[in-house]
Design a protein around this motif. Structure first.
Motif, PDB file in Angstrom:
ATOM      1  N   ARG A  70      -1.114 -10.088  24.883  1.00 15.50           N
ATOM      2  CA  ARG A  70       0.036 -10.935  25.265  1.00 15.50           C
ATOM      3  C   ARG A  70       1.238 -10.074  25.642  1.00 15.50           C
ATOM      4  NH1 ARG A  70      -1.080 -15.918  26.486  1.00 15.50           N
ATOM      5  NH2 ARG A  70      -2.773 -16.653  25.197  1.00 15.50           N
ATOM      6  N   HIS A  73       0.564  -8.496  29.118  1.00 13.26           N
ATOM      7  CA  HIS A  73       0.620  -9.637  30.051  1.00 13.26           C
ATOM      8  C   HIS A  73       2.080  -9.998  30.336  1.00 13.26           C
ATOM      9  CE1 HIS A  73       0.369 -13.698  31.657  1.00 13.26           C
ATOM     10  NE2 HIS A  73       0.997 -14.138  30.588  1.00 13.26           N
ATOM     11  N   HIS A 102       8.102 -15.961  27.450  1.00  9.88           N
ATOM     12  CA  HIS A 102       7.352 -17.187  27.735  1.00  9.88           C
ATOM     13  C   HIS A 102       6.154 -17.410  26.812  1.00  9.88           C
ATOM     14  CE1 HIS A 102       4.337 -14.792  29.873  1.00  9.88           C
ATOM     15  NE2 HIS A 102       3.598 -15.883  29.946  1.00  9.88           N
ATOM     16  N   ASP A 103       5.609 -16.339  26.232  1.00  4.12           N
ATOM     17  CA  ASP A 103       4.426 -16.501  25.372  1.00  4.12           C
ATOM     18  C   ASP A 103       4.710 -16.245  23.896  1.00  4.12           C
ATOM     19  OD1 ASP A 103       2.564 -17.403  27.134  1.00  4.12           O
ATOM     20  OD2 ASP A 103       1.584 -15.481  27.500  1.00  4.12           O
ATOM     21  N   ASP A 196       3.760 -16.013  35.968  1.00  6.08           N
ATOM     22  CA  ASP A 196       2.791 -16.060  34.868  1.00  6.08           C
ATOM     23  C   ASP A 196       1.388 -16.293  35.427  1.00  6.08           C
ATOM     24  OD1 ASP A 196       1.653 -16.321  32.320  1.00  6.08           O
ATOM     25  OD2 ASP A 196       2.226 -18.435  32.130  1.00  6.08           O
TER      26      ASP A 196
HETATM   27 MG    MG Z   1       1.502 -16.287  29.971  1.00  9.76          MG
END
Ligand code: MG
Length: 384
Positions: A70, A73, A102-103, A196
């Motif tokens: 994550r 990413h 965002h994550d 994303d």
């Molecule tokens: Mg994402």
């Protein structure tokens, strides 16, 4: 479209510090850093951000050191977001903040973990990772004396909350309004969302090939891969397989990102929103791919859904993830004293207000915050 702008100059429709709707708890300005830079910096210094390094994107951490997590990413999303923001005169700092955050609300074990936790929370109001990202920055981070969470600006929070059910939107005040009245978020938020998708579609090709769950042959089913792969081979057929894959993925990202800049630039020129409020009221999203690129990109996404995410090896991991998340949730629900102190205090406080629902929310917050490896070890310690 960019000719009249100086490097670094913002377009009129970009989010600007002067027009920010501000923070929930008012703060004085910093002498050297703007409000969106500070948002980004707070995210980078947060505990939830550091945990992303041990959270699954598609492949669990221990499968290998080269797969995306994550964290990596999120960095790739930010890279794409910043490139497009600079080209369109949008606020690069704000885009970066949204992309990096965002994550933050993702559970351990990727989507399998989130589905499992959502099932556990079914009678207690459900669990949405997107809403959880907002909870992390609004409430769960404990870093400041004067306020809970990170006290980010409205614009960063607007971007973090990508989607949300109407039921939840009603509880979120000003931030939830756009889901009730079908308004758009600012352009930086629209951009982070697409960045994303571009990042994960393309890096999942790379990771899937690396893991041996996909082959180049299978991928040539999709136009986007097939054409870029053939073109790369025609330019450099003497290079090794890894370099060939990288060159192809790089060309795919470049194609889609270039289209995103060109098409969004045209739409912005045509619609010419006066400012960010005009963007929010506009019936259309103004950041997006051309219909042709959208079709090519979507076909790749469909392919990955059918071939990679449903692959036997990925599904086997998902089954295990369900077991662990459910096991941990039930364990803490049965005995909240097993929670660490700060989570226990929340569980007791919220249980006093709303009973089981409050207790379950505190447990879900704790389980969602775990990294893959922490969840594994907690599971074997507590559940066996
Ligand atoms: Mg994402």
């Amino acid at each position: 479209m960019t000719a009249s702008r100086q490097p670094g100059e913002l377009s009129p429709y970009a989010a600007s510090q002067g027009a920010s709707r501000g923070r929930q708890y008012p703060e004085s300005e910093h002498p050297y850093r703007g409000v969106f830079q500070r948002d980004r910096d707070r995210i980078i210094h947060s505990t939830a951000f550091r945990r992303l390094v041990y959270k699954t994107q598609v492949f669990v951490n221990h499968e290998g050191d080269h797969y995306r997590t994550r964290l990596t990413h999120s960095l790739e999303v930010a890279q794409i977001g910043r490139t497009v923001a600079t080209a369109l005169g949008l606020n690069e700092h704000l885009v970066e903040a949204i992309c990096l955050a965002h994550d933050l609300g993702h559970t351990p074990f990727g989507h399998a973990g989130q589905d499992a936790l959502n099932q556990c929370m079914k009678t207690y109001g459900g669990f949405e990772h997107n809403l959880q990202s907002l909870r992390v920055v609004d409430e769960l981070e404990e870093r400041y004396a004067a306020f809970p969470g990170l006290n980010l600006t409205f614009e960063s929070r607007e971007g973090i909350l990508k989607h949300c059910s109407k039921r939840h939107a009603r509880t979120l005040g000003e931030l939830g309004e756009r889901f009730l009245y079908r308004r758009q978020p600012g352009l930086e938020a629209q951009l982070a969302n697409i960045a994303d998708e571009i990042a994960y579609n393309n890096h999942d090709v790379d990771d899937g090939l690396r893991a041996g769950l996909l082959t180049e042959d299978e991928l040539t089913e999709t136009e986007l891969f097939a054409e870029n792969y053939a073109h790369t081979r025609s330019l450099c057929d003497k290079i090794g397989r890894r370099a060939m894959i990288h060159e192809t993925v790089r060309a795919m990202i470049n194609e889609i990102v270039t289209d995103l800049i060109d098409h969004s630039g045209c739409m912005l020129t045509r619609e010419a929103p006066a400012d960010i409020e005009a963007v929010r009221k506009h019936p259309l999203q103004l950041i997006g791919l051309s219909p042709e690129a959208e079709t090519r990109h979507r076909a790749l996404k469909r392919f990955l859904h059918g071939s990679l995410y449903q692959h036997q090896r990925v599904r086997a991991m998902s089954g295990r993830a369900h077991e662990i998340v459910r096991g941990l949730f039930e364990c803490f629900m049965n005995d909240i004293r097993a929670l660490p102190k700060s989570h226990l205090q929340r569980a007791e406080k919220w249980a006093g207000q709303t009973g089981d629902k409050g207790r379950a929310r505190a447990v879900a917050d704790y389980v969602a915050g775990m990294t893959d490896r922490y969840a594994y070890s907690a599971y074997s310690r507590l559940v066996g």
